[in-house]
Design an enzyme around this catalytic site. Sequence first.
Site, mmCIF file in Angstrom:
data_model
loop_
_atom_site.group_PDB
_atom_site.id
_atom_site.type_symbol
_atom_site.label_atom_id
_atom_site.label_comp_id
_atom_site.label_asym_id
_atom_site.label_seq_id
_atom_site.Cartn_x
_atom_site.Cartn_y
_atom_site.Cartn_z
ATOM 1 N N ARG A 340 -86.899 -79.294 -8.382
ATOM 2 C CA ARG A 340 -85.380 -79.206 -7.932
ATOM 3 C C ARG A 340 -84.596 -80.226 -7.393
ATOM 4 O O ARG A 340 -85.181 -81.286 -7.439
ATOM 5 C CB ARG A 340 -85.534 -78.185 -6.823
ATOM 6 C CG ARG A 340 -86.472 -78.998 -5.655
ATOM 7 C CD ARG A 340 -86.485 -77.785 -4.485
ATOM 8 N NE ARG A 340 -87.683 -78.308 -3.402
ATOM 9 C CZ ARG A 340 -88.531 -77.371 -2.996
ATOM 10 N NH1 ARG A 340 -88.313 -76.387 -2.857
ATOM 11 N NH2 ARG A 340 -89.342 -77.952 -1.963
ATOM 12 N N HIS A 456 -61.993 -80.810 26.612
ATOM 13 C CA HIS A 456 -61.288 -81.896 26.574
ATOM 14 C C HIS A 456 -62.111 -83.096 26.251
ATOM 15 O O HIS A 456 -61.800 -84.056 25.348
ATOM 16 C CB HIS A 456 -60.677 -82.235 28.001
ATOM 17 C CG HIS A 456 -60.098 -83.472 28.059
ATOM 18 N ND1 HIS A 456 -60.647 -84.655 28.825
ATOM 19 C CD2 HIS A 456 -58.719 -84.047 27.840
ATOM 20 C CE1 HIS A 456 -59.754 -85.772 28.824
ATOM 21 N NE2 HIS A 456 -58.709 -85.140 28.228
ATOM 22 N N ARG A 562 -49.792 -90.862 19.073
ATOM 23 C CA ARG A 562 -49.585 -90.081 20.092
ATOM 24 C C ARG A 562 -49.006 -91.050 21.380
ATOM 25 O O ARG A 562 -49.799 -91.684 21.997
ATOM 26 C CB ARG A 562 -50.635 -89.047 20.666
ATOM 27 C CG ARG A 562 -50.936 -88.017 19.826
ATOM 28 C CD ARG A 562 -51.981 -87.571 19.940
ATOM 29 N NE ARG A 562 -53.081 -88.212 19.362
ATOM 30 C CZ ARG A 562 -54.205 -88.121 18.834
ATOM 31 N NH1 ARG A 562 -54.703 -86.632 18.953
ATOM 32 N NH2 ARG A 562 -55.136 -88.736 18.450
ATOM 33 N N ARG A 618 -45.175 -90.002 17.289
ATOM 34 C CA ARG A 618 -44.512 -88.874 17.660
ATOM 35 C C ARG A 618 -43.970 -89.125 18.916
ATOM 36 O O ARG A 618 -44.459 -89.595 20.025
ATOM 37 C CB ARG A 618 -45.731 -87.782 17.688
ATOM 38 C CG ARG A 618 -45.507 -86.465 18.259
ATOM 39 C CD ARG A 618 -46.442 -85.402 18.306
ATOM 40 N NE ARG A 618 -47.201 -85.814 19.390
ATOM 41 C CZ ARG A 618 -48.601 -85.196 19.663
ATOM 42 N NH1 ARG A 618 -48.864 -84.242 18.678
ATOM 43 N NH2 ARG A 618 -49.257 -85.482 20.548
ATOM 44 N N GLU A 785 -45.209 -76.960 13.880
ATOM 45 C CA GLU A 785 -46.340 -76.491 14.528
ATOM 46 C C GLU A 785 -46.072 -75.400 15.116
ATOM 47 O O GLU A 785 -46.631 -74.597 16.106
ATOM 48 C CB GLU A 785 -46.867 -77.559 15.625
ATOM 49 C CG GLU A 785 -45.836 -77.935 16.401
ATOM 50 C CD GLU A 785 -46.431 -79.254 17.196
ATOM 51 O OE1 GLU A 785 -47.547 -79.396 17.431
ATOM 52 O OE2 GLU A 785 -45.409 -80.195 17.638
ATOM 53 N N GLY A 806 -48.873 -79.553 12.445
ATOM 54 C CA GLY A 806 -49.645 -79.795 13.643
ATOM 55 C C GLY A 806 -50.616 -78.280 13.550
ATOM 56 O O GLY A 806 -50.033 -77.349 14.256
ATOM 57 N N THR A 807 -51.621 -78.405 13.019
ATOM 58 C CA THR A 807 -52.508 -77.186 12.690
ATOM 59 C C THR A 807 -52.975 -76.571 13.713
ATOM 60 O O THR A 807 -53.453 -75.474 13.888
ATOM 61 C CB THR A 807 -53.242 -77.162 11.424
ATOM 62 O OG1 THR A 807 -54.060 -78.537 11.575
ATOM 63 C CG2 THR A 807 -52.595 -77.431 10.220
ATOM 64 N N ASN A 808 -53.282 -77.421 14.898
ATOM 65 C CA ASN A 808 -53.828 -76.793 16.149
ATOM 66 C C ASN A 808 -53.064 -76.067 16.876
ATOM 67 O O ASN A 808 -53.296 -74.659 17.004
ATOM 68 C CB ASN A 808 -54.451 -77.957 17.136
ATOM 69 C CG ASN A 808 -55.112 -77.513 18.182
ATOM 70 O OD1 ASN A 808 -55.768 -76.488 18.164
ATOM 71 N ND2 ASN A 808 -55.472 -78.293 19.049
ATOM 72 N N ASP A 809 -51.773 -76.326 17.108
ATOM 73 C CA ASP A 809 -50.513 -75.349 17.674
ATOM 74 C C ASP A 809 -50.255 -74.457 17.001
ATOM 75 O O ASP A 809 -50.010 -73.218 17.441
ATOM 76 C CB ASP A 809 -49.530 -76.386 18.069
ATOM 77 C CG ASP A 809 -49.809 -77.120 19.375
ATOM 78 O OD1 ASP A 809 -50.143 -76.481 20.423
ATOM 79 O OD2 ASP A 809 -49.262 -78.199 19.838
ATOM 80 N N TYR A 892 -50.359 -86.042 2.336
ATOM 81 C CA TYR A 892 -51.124 -86.831 2.940
ATOM 82 C C TYR A 892 -52.042 -85.984 3.883
ATOM 83 O O TYR A 892 -51.447 -85.006 4.393
ATOM 84 C CB TYR A 892 -50.894 -88.060 3.544
ATOM 85 C CG TYR A 892 -49.864 -87.776 4.907
ATOM 86 C CD1 TYR A 892 -50.400 -87.688 6.164
ATOM 87 C CD2 TYR A 892 -48.510 -87.510 4.676
ATOM 88 C CE1 TYR A 892 -49.546 -87.380 6.990
ATOM 89 C CE2 TYR A 892 -47.656 -87.346 5.607
ATOM 90 C CZ TYR A 892 -48.136 -87.202 6.885
ATOM 91 O OH TYR A 892 -47.489 -87.040 8.192
HETATM 92 MG MG MG Z 1 -49.033 -80.125 18.762
#
Ligand code: MG
Length: 916
Positions: A340, A456, A562, A618, A785, A806-809, A892
């Site tokens: 394998r 955090h 940031r 930003r 976002e 901003g894919t978190n927000d 990007y």
């Molecule tokens: Mg944000």
Amino acid sequence: MSRKWVYDFTEGDGKNKKLLGGKGANLCEMTQIDLNVPPGFVITTEACLAYLDDPERRLPEGVMDQVHANLAAVEKKTGRTFGGREKPLLVSVRSGSAISMPGMMDTILNLGLNSQTLLGLINGTGNNRFGYDAYRRFIQLFGKVALGVPEEKFDAEFEAVKLKAGVKHDVDLSTSDLTDICDRFLKVVQLFTHKPFPTDPYEQLEIAIKAVFNSWMGKRAIDYRREFKITPEQANGTAVNVVAMVFGNMGNDSATGVGFTRDPGTGENVMFGEYLVNAQGEDVVAGIRTPKAVAAMAQELPKQFNELMELRRKLEAHYKEVQDFEYTIEKGILYCLQTRNGKMNATALVRTSVEMVKTGLIDKRQALLRINPEMLNQLLFPRLDPKNTSKPVAKGLPASPGAATGIAVFDADRAEKLGRTGERVILVREETKPEDIHGFFASQGILTSRGGKTSHAAVVARGMGKPCVSGAEGITVDIHLKVARVGDTEFCEGDLITIDGTTGLVYLGEVPMIEAEFSPELETILSWADEVARLQVMANADTPEDSERALKYGAMGIGLCRTERMFNGVERLPIMVEMIIAETKEDRIAALGKLLPIQREDFKQIFEVMAPRPVTIRLLDPPIHEFLPTERQLVDEIKELQNLRETIRGMRVLTDAAQFMNLPEIKSKIQGFTDPELVDTVIAKKETMLKKVRALHEVNPMLGHRGVRLGLTFPEIYEMQIRAVLEATAECLKAGIEVHPEIMVPQVCTAQELKRVKEWVLEIHKSVEEAYGLALKFKFGSMLEVVRACMRADNLAEEAEFFSFGTNDLTQATFSFSREDAENKFLPMYNLSNILQDNPFEVLDVKGVGRLMEQAVKWGRQVRADMKVGICGEHGGHPASIIFCHKIGLSYVSCSGPRVPIARLAAAHAALLEKI
Ligand code: MG
Ligand code: ADP
Ligand code: MG
């Protein structure tokens, strides 16, 4: 005619692992490329599923007939008879699904033995001992695996015989001891199953086949599939392999071994493995005798060693991949029993990829695709020496990879102070807060006793590429006494500890480490990746140091800087606070005036480091109360200060009394105590701050006064930042440094917001150009976002030259989940009960959030065809999300520095997979 359930090794399709299982498919393939595999056949996974579907658990119609027919073929090839008194054919019965799964049934060897065939075996070999040894192994394995007899029952008998015979090792048992063991084992089976041991080989075979099938639904196997998220699409049911036995235990011209075609630890191009002379199957792994390194075979069995090297070459030439294989030598003849693809660590994967391209075994495309991008993680951080033997004292979550040693320090200020002096520090907290950030900068790693992988501490540490173990609940942290307790030991401030953020383990003292390896081979692989990738890979970096590191990892620019992170330094925070608590615009502007040169200098340094690559800055995003202490903290402090004031009043009485009674020694001792007025001033300051904190209080800060909303309320903040960016640009240009600044506005929901900010930008731009007498180029863009921003992407595109998701927000907004609450309360339950497959904050939700992104890209580009669009959330560093970003045409991805190499490789995978 019934369905085809059984395939001879000469006819099964070696590519069809789903039908034949991995082991079976490869046995077929090896047979068909003329490697020396003992004859045999595979019963399909379809037969397994049909069998498990039948409530009465009968083998599907035709299976046993086909088994008979195929056995006949094996008999013919071996010149032996299954169940024959002379030259009996023995077989092994082996499980094997599409994905190798240790949870399934153990292999049964020597099946087909009974008192009659045993005599045949002994006659044929002239070796009594060998015969009884094979028989006792068979009864035990079959009894345990197929009939469910507890292992201890056999072990007890085995030990009893050894005791009686007075021998310590199995090999010292005589033939009559072994005969005795066989008898006792048969009795164990009878006693436990209330039936005699099955003597009919066909019955044995049928029982064994069913046992293998049943093991697919065994608890171990089900748990394993759940743990490793093996879906039915990947593997459904197990196949059964029936293979003619070959014996490695027939004397000193026989042996059995396992090996890798290359060293799986280093990738070096040498055969790696161990073997044992005169041994069977599992003996090598079981550790009964110490096996020899394969190199020793060159002396011991030179002819077979050469054949083994030839086998190794053929396997690699055919599979074009490092192989992990099993072999047995029976009386000088080499058989291959399994192969394998070898599992390797990242070092070995990278090295073999490069070397196999150099020798023309594979092409660059294959070299890139065979490395799982996530595995590069292993190479990018220091890690504990695998040879270390220290015992961990606690285990938390592997929150940010890498290992670190340092002295434990329990608050951020101390950490910073000690860090400055060059001390290696591990910041130990219950949990961390934004105001601890300066302590992070100064520390080698972070350890918290509370909080998850998205606490955090975890998020910030990952962003900085520092090791972090979070939620180590076994540790009780007392930050006041500066001590942490673990079980019955403890460590205090100044004691050395080691954390491993890759495994979540915590050690007392120093543990030896291996440095991160950015080997020449890794550089080569990544340069090949950049050649084929379409997506660019940027880094999230907030400081010049971050940027430098990102560059080392191959970042093609900064996708997210940031600015607020710059305000957390010890000299800066007070100015920021001054700005926030300013009562008037003038006071605020005065404070901002002090921040301007600091920001400008930061930007200049970042531009210098990154030149000539783009840097996206930003504007201020978080709610400003994050820069202030909490209400609780202030209330407590004020209370303590008030107490102090009372105390000092008391001291005054004491001083007066000393004066009056003429006690000079008391008087001199009391002198130096603070004036109560001083305390009053501090109390007043704290009270102003408290008022501000209360005024800034928000019910839901995440959806509150932040981002561009804040920027539009206090224009002077954004104006200062814009000026800092453009002046830094001008100064760089003057110094001959090429700069491509991009100003990005956070939390935008309507084009009107962008319009206003853009007006300021244009105005300041003009004034800076005039002041410096230079033409300055820059880009102006928007975060996406907020859901509405995505829906209005076409309008925003009128103002913005670029977008960054901003894919978190955006994930929070799309799901209406607040991340902290979701992850701490209901998300694990949602995942467990399959309401949601993944944590959308870790794995980009392609179906929802992704769809929104896809639309936004389309609408944006309808207005501005060459619109640059990127992603800067944590998802930007995750391979599956990167592949999606490629698909929807992003320009990007941007991720934390240490994930840049992973993202570069993933971006290459995205481009290569598209072409398939
Ligand atoms: Mg944000
Ligand atoms: P696993 O999946 O645990 O590796 P295997 O089916 O490969 O289980 O078998 C276990 C051991 O038995 C291996 O060492 C293998 O080489 C050996 N073995 C299996 N079949 C035979 C056979 N027909 N002849 C000799 N040894 C065998
Ligand atoms: Mg095996």
